[in-house]
Motif scaffolding. Structure first.
Motif, PDB file in Angstrom:
ATOM      1  N   VAL A   1      36.914  23.972  55.146  1.00 42.57           N
ATOM      2  CA  VAL A   1      36.407  24.277  53.898  1.00 42.57           C
ATOM      3  C   VAL A   1      36.270  25.449  53.697  1.00 42.57           C
ATOM      4  O   VAL A   1      36.465  25.760  52.289  1.00 42.57           O
ATOM      5  N   ASP A   2      36.032  26.562  54.355  1.00 39.40           N
ATOM      6  CA  ASP A   2      36.075  27.862  53.929  1.00 39.40           C
ATOM      7  C   ASP A   2      37.448  28.149  53.403  1.00 39.40           C
ATOM      8  O   ASP A   2      37.445  28.949  52.501  1.00 39.40           O
ATOM      9  N   GLU A   3      38.531  27.732  54.070  1.00 32.06           N
ATOM     10  CA  GLU A   3      39.745  28.003  53.577  1.00 32.06           C
ATOM     11  C   GLU A   3      40.122  27.579  52.373  1.00 32.06           C
ATOM     12  O   GLU A   3      40.686  28.267  51.497  1.00 32.06           O
ATOM     13  N   LEU A   4      39.497  26.353  51.931  1.00 29.08           N
ATOM     14  CA  LEU A   4      39.702  25.527  50.833  1.00 29.08           C
ATOM     15  C   LEU A   4      39.021  26.510  49.619  1.00 29.08           C
ATOM     16  O   LEU A   4      39.597  26.865  48.580  1.00 29.08           O
ATOM     17  N   CYS A   5      37.871  26.939  49.949  1.00 27.16           N
ATOM     18  CA  CYS A   5      37.124  27.687  48.920  1.00 27.16           C
ATOM     19  C   CYS A   5      37.994  29.079  48.642  1.00 27.16           C
ATOM     20  O   CYS A   5      37.800  29.569  47.490  1.00 27.16           O
ATOM     21  N   HIS A   6      38.379  29.651  49.541  1.00 28.55           N
ATOM     22  CA  HIS A   6      39.011  30.888  49.568  1.00 28.55           C
ATOM     23  C   HIS A   6      40.308  30.498  48.675  1.00 28.55           C
ATOM     24  O   HIS A   6      40.832  31.378  47.920  1.00 28.55           O
ATOM     25  N   GLN A   7      41.032  29.458  48.891  1.00 30.14           N
ATOM     26  CA  GLN A   7      42.222  29.155  48.285  1.00 30.14           C
ATOM     27  C   GLN A   7      41.851  29.097  46.674  1.00 30.14           C
ATOM     28  O   GLN A   7      42.589  29.488  45.917  1.00 30.14           O
ATOM     29  N   LEU A   8      40.794  28.393  46.360  1.00 36.08           N
ATOM     30  CA  LEU A   8      40.479  28.106  44.893  1.00 36.08           C
ATOM     31  C   LEU A   8      39.984  29.646  44.168  1.00 36.08           C
ATOM     32  O   LEU A   8      40.441  29.745  43.094  1.00 36.08           O
ATOM     33  N   ALA A   9      39.312  30.379  45.281  1.00 32.95           N
ATOM     34  CA  ALA A   9      38.985  31.777  44.612  1.00 32.95           C
ATOM     35  C   ALA A   9      40.283  32.545  44.285  1.00 32.95           C
ATOM     36  O   ALA A   9      40.260  33.169  43.444  1.00 32.95           O
ATOM     37  N   LYS A  10      41.351  32.298  45.057  1.00 32.16           N
ATOM     38  CA  LYS A  10      42.586  33.133  44.908  1.00 32.16           C
ATOM     39  C   LYS A  10      43.322  32.795  43.789  1.00 32.16           C
ATOM     40  O   LYS A  10      44.033  33.272  43.148  1.00 32.16           O
ATOM     41  N   ALA A  11      43.091  31.217  43.546  1.00 27.55           N
ATOM     42  CA  ALA A  11      43.892  30.610  42.230  1.00 27.55           C
ATOM     43  C   ALA A  11      43.265  31.489  40.900  1.00 27.55           C
ATOM     44  O   ALA A  11      44.069  31.230  39.913  1.00 27.55           O
ATOM     45  N   VAL A  12      42.152  31.862  40.812  1.00 23.74           N
ATOM     46  CA  VAL A  12      41.670  32.547  39.714  1.00 23.74           C
ATOM     47  C   VAL A  12      42.448  33.958  39.382  1.00 23.74           C
ATOM     48  O   VAL A  12      42.661  34.664  40.305  1.00 23.74           O
ATOM     49  N   PRO A  13      43.001  33.904  38.255  1.00 19.91           N
ATOM     50  CA  PRO A  13      43.738  35.106  37.729  1.00 19.91           C
ATOM     51  C   PRO A  13      42.830  36.415  37.770  1.00 19.91           C
ATOM     52  O   PRO A  13      41.755  36.404  37.793  1.00 19.91           O
TER      53      PRO A  13
END
Length: 471
Positions: free
Chosen positions: A132-144
């Protein structure tokens, strides 16, 4: 299939499981909450052994965009953000598809700025938290790095709340609600990813029980009152008392006012408690006058009660009931209350002063704003917390501040009481700086009002030079 509405504002989503047409969110073109929760519920019911993680998240610094750019322009930025987030998770096979059409959409918009993704953990062998943490970090990185509109740019930051089926709830509503609660807690505490804690449910239930018990004890007047003496250490004269209150809970704990005032505020009983405090203060004054002692009794007043419309009338009525002049009552206000007081609060203070009631500043810090305020309003006394004042070298800064405050109040001829003086080391340090008026457990933790006469008699036997105030 998707089709345009007549006015071209929204896409229409038709799922194979229902005949209801669900409109897409106009700002983000994502599935709306009702559709997302329906799909979530469908998976939860059809895969009974599945383990699903609901992740509710939002951009925590987006609110200022609405204020600066207006809703229409901020929606353009929100659409950019949604597109980036949607793209980042579109290929993840473990996320629930909220669309059920040819175009996969694995993110939905809930209410306000909240978004939702649901992770199916059934097929993963890794630790849940790491996945879950990895998914959250993935979403956070997707933000320009910086999203821009005209001349305005903003770096969005995301915060996440997580709740897992069965562990944190059995229904969709409960799981998503708990994920949202975790998100709010994470935002308050500064945590980027916050998992729901089942203990918080227990705490909430426990808090509600405590509130109910406190309410009943206030109604039954089942609180424990005591008077803490204030003494001039030079001659051991009693200069006054502060009225304090303890609440004995059902499980045997003894809580001071600072420990349960928030419960009273949340339950709506704080003003009832405050009126009891004033009533007890006048009862104590009546008892003191009866034995020929005319010292002041002080009551600590919260900012919330300062705005009660009938506060002054109630105090004036107690003065008449007990035939006590206003000069024998002192009201203590926290320094922050004084600095942030609105005009209505200042008017209340003026009305109290017109009754000859004295006013003290509690927890005085000597800040620049405080000093300015002292010049504007007649303050009869200040109190400083000496709890951290001892002989250790680590407290040099505290000593310097208290020393400066003592010098300052002396120059203004303003009485200063050092509070929380609970041992001889603290007292000696305070006295060496020129302080003389003290309050704390070194003198007494608190005298029951019914025992005040024998306590005073014993005090004057021990300190024959001390003269009680007889006027």
């Amino acid at each position: 299939m998707f089709s345009k509405s007549a006015k071209g504002h929204n896409d229409i989503l038709l799922t194979p499981n229902t005949s209801v047409n669900y409109p897409r969110d106009a700002a983000t073109n994502l599935p709306i909450a009702s559709q997302a929760l329906k799909q979530f519920e469908h998976v939860l019911k059809t895969k009974k052994d599945s383990k699903l993680a609901a992740i509710v998240f939002k951009p925590i610094n987006f609110q200022q965009v609405n204020t600066i750019l207006g809703r229409h322009n901020s929606d353009i930025l929100l659409l950019q953000l949604a597109l980036c987030l949607k793209k980042s998770v579109s290929e993840n096979p473990n996320l629930i598809d909220f669309d059920n059409n040819a175009t996969s959409v694995k993110i939905a918009r809930l209410h306000g700025l909240d978004f939702l993704v649901v992770f199916d953990l059934s097929n993963t062998k890794h630790e849940v938290k790491s996945i879950v943490d990895e998914l959250c970090h993935q979403l956070a990185k997707a933000v320009p790095d910086a999203m821009s509109f005209k001349s305005f740019s903003l770096n969005f930051e995301l915060a996440f709340g997580v709740a897992i089926s069965k562990e944190h709830g059995n229904s969709v509503e409960e799981i998503v609600s708990h994920a949202t609660d975790a998100l709010l807690k994470g935002v308050d505490s500064g945590q980027v990813i916050q998992y729901f804690d089942n203990n918080s449910i227990f705490y909430t239930e426990q808090k509600l029980r405590l509130m109910e018990c406190l309410r009943q004890d206030i109604v039954d007047e089942n609180l424990h009152w005591y008077l803490q003496p204030q003494v001039d250490i030079n001659d051991h004269a009693i200069i006054g008392f502060e009225l304090k209150v303890n609440w004995h809970t059902n499980d045997g704990k003894v809580l001071e006012l600072a420990d349960f005032i928030n419960l009273a505020e949340h339950s709506g009983d704080v003003y009832c408690l405050t009126k009891q405090m004033f009533k007890q203060a006048f009862k104590a004054l009546f008892s003191l006058h009866k034995i020929g002692v005319y010292s002041q009794v002080s009551v600590n007043l919260s900012s919330q009660n300062l705005l009660e419309p009938d506060l002054v009338d109630y105090i004036e009525q107690q003065m008449k009931n007990y035939n006590i002049a206003g000069k024998y009552l002192m009201i203590e206000l926290d320094e922050q209350i004084m600095l942030c007081a609105c005009q209505r609060a200042k008017n209340t203070i003026d009305q109290l002063k017109s009754l000859d009631i004295t006013v003290a500043i509690d927890n005085f810090s000597g800040s620049y704003e405080s000093l300015r305020y002292l010049r504007k309003m007649v303050i009869d006394q200040v109190k400083i917390n000496c709890q951290d004042l001892d002989t250790s070298d680590d407290n040099r800064a505290d000593k310097a501040i208290i020393n400066a405050l003592i010098t300052f109040t002396h120059s203004m001829k303003l009485p200063l009481i050092g509070t929380h003086i609970d041992n001889s080391e603290t007292a000696n340090s305070y006295i060496s700086m020129g302080g003389s008026l003290i309050q704390g457990e070194m003198i007494h933790k608190g005298v029951n009002p019914s025992e005040i006469e024998p306590w005073l008699q014993n005090w004057y036997i021990k300190h024959p030079k001390a003269k009680p105030n007889r006027s």
